[in-house]
Enzyme design. Structure first.
Site, mmCIF file in Angstrom:
data_model
loop_
_atom_site.group_PDB
_atom_site.id
_atom_site.type_symbol
_atom_site.label_atom_id
_atom_site.label_comp_id
_atom_site.label_asym_id
_atom_site.label_seq_id
_atom_site.Cartn_x
_atom_site.Cartn_y
_atom_site.Cartn_z
ATOM 1 C CB SER A 86 2.512 1.236 -2.480
ATOM 2 O OG SER A 86 2.316 1.247 -1.172
ATOM 3 C CE1 TYR A 95 1.753 -4.218 -2.777
ATOM 4 C CE2 TYR A 95 2.318 -2.892 -0.730
ATOM 5 C CZ TYR A 95 1.504 -2.905 -1.933
ATOM 6 O OH TYR A 95 0.827 -2.207 -2.555
HETATM 7 N N1 LIG Z 1 -5.562 -0.017 -1.793
HETATM 8 C C1 LIG Z 1 -4.324 0.486 -1.184
HETATM 9 O O1 LIG Z 1 -4.557 1.027 -0.079
HETATM 10 C C2 LIG Z 1 -3.345 0.671 -2.052
HETATM 11 C C3 LIG Z 1 -2.397 1.415 -1.488
HETATM 12 C C4 LIG Z 1 -0.973 1.288 -2.259
HETATM 13 C C5 LIG Z 1 -0.982 0.789 -3.345
HETATM 14 N N2 LIG Z 1 -1.839 -0.019 -3.979
HETATM 15 C C6 LIG Z 1 -1.747 -0.706 -5.409
HETATM 16 O O2 LIG Z 1 -2.865 -0.389 -6.013
HETATM 17 C C7 LIG Z 1 -3.062 -1.468 -6.962
HETATM 18 C C8 LIG Z 1 -4.354 -1.984 -6.966
HETATM 19 O O3 LIG Z 1 -4.555 -2.627 -5.492
HETATM 20 P P1 LIG Z 1 -5.890 -2.620 -4.959
HETATM 21 O O4 LIG Z 1 -5.671 -2.226 -3.454
HETATM 22 O O5 LIG Z 1 -6.971 -2.086 -5.964
HETATM 23 O O6 LIG Z 1 -6.121 -4.319 -4.879
HETATM 24 P P2 LIG Z 1 -7.175 -5.156 -5.129
HETATM 25 O O7 LIG Z 1 -8.605 -4.724 -4.425
HETATM 26 O O8 LIG Z 1 -6.832 -6.778 -4.815
HETATM 27 O O9 LIG Z 1 -7.245 -5.412 -6.755
HETATM 28 C C9 LIG Z 1 -6.300 -5.822 -7.599
HETATM 29 C C10 LIG Z 1 -6.735 -6.036 -8.837
HETATM 30 O O10 LIG Z 1 -5.651 -6.873 -9.516
HETATM 31 C C11 LIG Z 1 -6.100 -8.245 -10.162
HETATM 32 N N3 LIG Z 1 -5.033 -9.041 -10.079
HETATM 33 C C12 LIG Z 1 -4.496 -9.669 -9.107
HETATM 34 N N4 LIG Z 1 -3.541 -10.514 -9.346
HETATM 35 C C13 LIG Z 1 -3.661 -10.584 -10.571
HETATM 36 C C14 LIG Z 1 -2.949 -11.162 -11.604
HETATM 37 N N5 LIG Z 1 -1.959 -12.178 -11.313
HETATM 38 N N6 LIG Z 1 -3.136 -11.188 -12.979
HETATM 39 C C15 LIG Z 1 -4.146 -10.228 -13.340
HETATM 40 N N7 LIG Z 1 -4.909 -9.425 -12.364
HETATM 41 C C16 LIG Z 1 -4.336 -9.727 -11.279
HETATM 42 C C17 LIG Z 1 -7.235 -8.475 -9.384
HETATM 43 O O11 LIG Z 1 -8.456 -9.300 -9.942
HETATM 44 P P3 LIG Z 1 -8.198 -10.859 -9.968
HETATM 45 O O12 LIG Z 1 -7.950 -11.071 -8.624
HETATM 46 O O13 LIG Z 1 -9.649 -11.265 -10.498
HETATM 47 O O14 LIG Z 1 -7.209 -11.100 -10.674
HETATM 48 C C18 LIG Z 1 -7.906 -6.907 -9.180
HETATM 49 O O15 LIG Z 1 -8.588 -6.719 -10.143
HETATM 50 C C19 LIG Z 1 -1.941 -2.309 -6.530
HETATM 51 O O16 LIG Z 1 -0.651 -2.344 -7.346
HETATM 52 C C20 LIG Z 1 -1.528 -2.081 -5.041
HETATM 53 O O17 LIG Z 1 -0.403 -2.590 -4.652
HETATM 54 C C21 LIG Z 1 -3.158 -0.150 -3.235
#
Ligand SMILES: NC(=O)c1ccc[n+]([C@@H]2O[C@H](COP(=O)([O-])OP(=O)(O)OC[C@H]3O[C@@H](n4cnc5c(N)ncnc54)[C@H](OP(=O)(O)O)[C@@H]3O)[C@@H](O)[C@H]2O)c1
Length: 266
Positions: A152, A166
């Site tokens: 991130s 985080y």
């Molecule tokens: N969105 C942004 O703006 C952003 C920015 C920078 C970095 N990121 C990074 O991108 C990645 C994805 O984030 P996102 O924004 O797409 O988040 P999200 O919408 O919350 O999706 C997270 C995914 O991870 C799964 N997950 C969460 N906890 C888990 C666990 N304990 N075991 C297995 N699976 C798990 C969730 O499914 P379940 O809840 O069903 O387990 C979901 O499929 C993350 O690493 C995040 O830090 C996101």
């Protein structure tokens, strides 16, 4: 030098953790649209199964759900065992599953450290380590296997939010990427990280009431990230074009880190 050869990923097999929604879903969609067989994992079984069905139908490919919690070492081992019951090799591992936690400095809880560090950093290490033998199977000098870690921009610049664990976990992801890259490059496995900026998801959405207009206004590219932005970068890293990029952390943030003097919500 043709685009079809430089960016070809057809016929490969990928595992995308956290592929049931958000950035993981976008990456899985990019793979499926280009002929990759994709395994997606997440905890919520119904949502995961539905997403796998939806993506398979939409792209006419094979998207296979593996229901699993990556928050513990047992969960990591279970995912490796379940994946191994389907396949005896792996071409692309995308360590995407992640959790965020925000709490005031004064009352920041131990749970907020452990949950985030366990999933974002510890599981990433053990999953990569425990899948190394499968990643080695098809890896060659000409066509290495790939690990892509989702970090991130919060791990690069100091975030404006009280997300202490985080931000620290994501800086750790970027550094772990270099350490793994150094270890695995001689096995013909490349390891790189992507540091996304804002993308619409269940992680970012609730922080802004699912209204991304302010983020769009202040982003140097004047918009939030799209599936094409993240999938395009992943496809580059997994294809012939990205085979000489090793241990890097590439931002995908509309220019927040490198082309802006302000932070992403300033
Ligand atoms: N969105 C942004 O703006 C952003 C920015 C920078 C970095 N990121 C990074 O991108 C990645 C994805 O984030 P996102 O924004 O797409 O988040 P999200 O919408 O919350 O999706 C997270 C995914 O991870 C799964 N997950 C969460 N906890 C888990 C666990 N304990 N075991 C297995 N699976 C798990 C969730 O499914 P379940 O809840 O069903 O387990 C979901 O499929 C993350 O690493 C995040 O830090 C996101």
């Amino acid at each position: 030098m043709k685009i079809e050869d430089l960016f070809k990923i057809k016929g490969k097999v990928a595992l995308v953790t956290g592929g049931s929604r958000g950035i993981g879903e976008m990456i899985a969609a990019g793979f499926l649209a280009n002929g990759v067989k994709v395994y997606i994992s997440a905890r919520k079984e119904d949502q995961l199964n539905q997403k796998a069905e939806e993506l398979s139908e939409k792209f006419g490919g094979e998207c296979i759900p593996i229901h699993n919690d990556l928050g513990t070492l047992d969960g990591v081992e279970e995912l490796v065992a379940k994946y191994s019951s389907f396949e005896d090799s792996l071409d692309f591992l995308v360590n995407n599953a992640g959790a965020a936690w925000g709490e005031p400095f004064e009352s920041f809880s131990e749970g907020g450290w452990d949950k985030v560090m366990d999933l974002n950093v510890k599981s990433m290490f053990f999953l990569s380590r425990n899948l190394t033998n499968l990643l080695k199977k098809n890896a060659s000098l000409d066509d290495p296997s790939r690990i892509i870690n989702i970090g991130s921009i919060e791990g690069i610049q100091v975030p404006p939010f009280e997300t202490y664990s985080y931000a620290a976990s994501k800086a750790a992801v970027h550094h772990l990427t270099r350490a793994l890259a150094r270890k695995l490059v001689s096995e013909n496995i490349t390891v790189n990280a992507i540091a996304p900026g804002p993308f619409p998801s269940m992680m970012l959405g609730p922080a802004v009431n699912h209204d991304y207009s302010f983020i769009e206004k202040t982003n140097p590219r004047k918009r939030i990230g799209s599936p094409e932005d993240i999938a395009g970068l992943v496809i580059y890293l997994c294809s012939r074009a990205g085979a000489y990029t090793v241990g890097d952390t590439i931002t995908c943030d509309g220019g927040i880190v490198n082309a802006s003097s302000s932070n992403w919500t300033d």
